[in-house]
Design a protein around this motif. Structure first.
Motif, PDB file in Angstrom:
ATOM      1  N   GLN A   1       1.008  -1.254   0.088  1.00 19.85           N
ATOM      2  CA  GLN A   1       0.047  -0.129   0.021  1.00 19.85           C
ATOM      3  C   GLN A   1       0.801   1.292   0.072  1.00 19.85           C
TER       4      GLN A   1
ATOM      5  N   LYS B   1       1.577   3.308   2.138  1.00 18.22           N
ATOM      6  CA  LYS B   1       1.261   4.406   3.294  1.00 18.22           C
ATOM      7  C   LYS B   1       2.129   4.538   4.522  1.00 18.22           C
ATOM      8  N   HIS B   2       2.204   5.390   5.124  1.00 16.14           N
ATOM      9  CA  HIS B   2       2.711   5.203   6.154  1.00 16.14           C
ATOM     10  C   HIS B   2       1.764   5.561   7.635  1.00 16.14           C
ATOM     11  N   ASP B   3       1.924   4.450   8.299  1.00 16.36           N
ATOM     12  CA  ASP B   3       1.037   4.307   9.434  1.00 16.36           C
ATOM     13  C   ASP B   3       1.916   4.270  10.754  1.00 16.36           C
TER      14      ASP B   3
END
Length: 76
Positions: free
Chosen positions: A63, A65-67
């Motif tokens: 993905q 994305k940085h979570d």
């Protein structure tokens, strides 16, 4: 000729994320087993947690994305 960057699969990040997800799933299944009065075989929960952790960590990396999970993985 145009130079294309190949997206490398970050193996160390994958291992760290897999470990984090494994611990999370194992804790969740442990709570389920505890509240079910430990009637389930816990080795099934370990196997299911391992399979889920590997799968979810792979999709997490794809993905891009940085979570918050990424922040935790960076600290390990």
């Amino acid at each position: 000729m145009s130079k294309h960057k190949k997206n490398k699969f970050n193996t160390t990040k994958y291992i760290k994320l897999s470990l984090i997800y494994f611990v999370l799933f194992l804790a969740g299944f442990g709570l389920i087993d505890y509240y079910a009065l430990m009637i389930f075989n816990f080795t099934y929960f370990i196997a299911i947690s391992f399979a889920l952790a590997i799968t979810v960590a792979y999709y997490h990396i794809k993905q891009k994305k940085h979570d918050h999970i990424d922040d935790i993985a960076d600290e390990i």
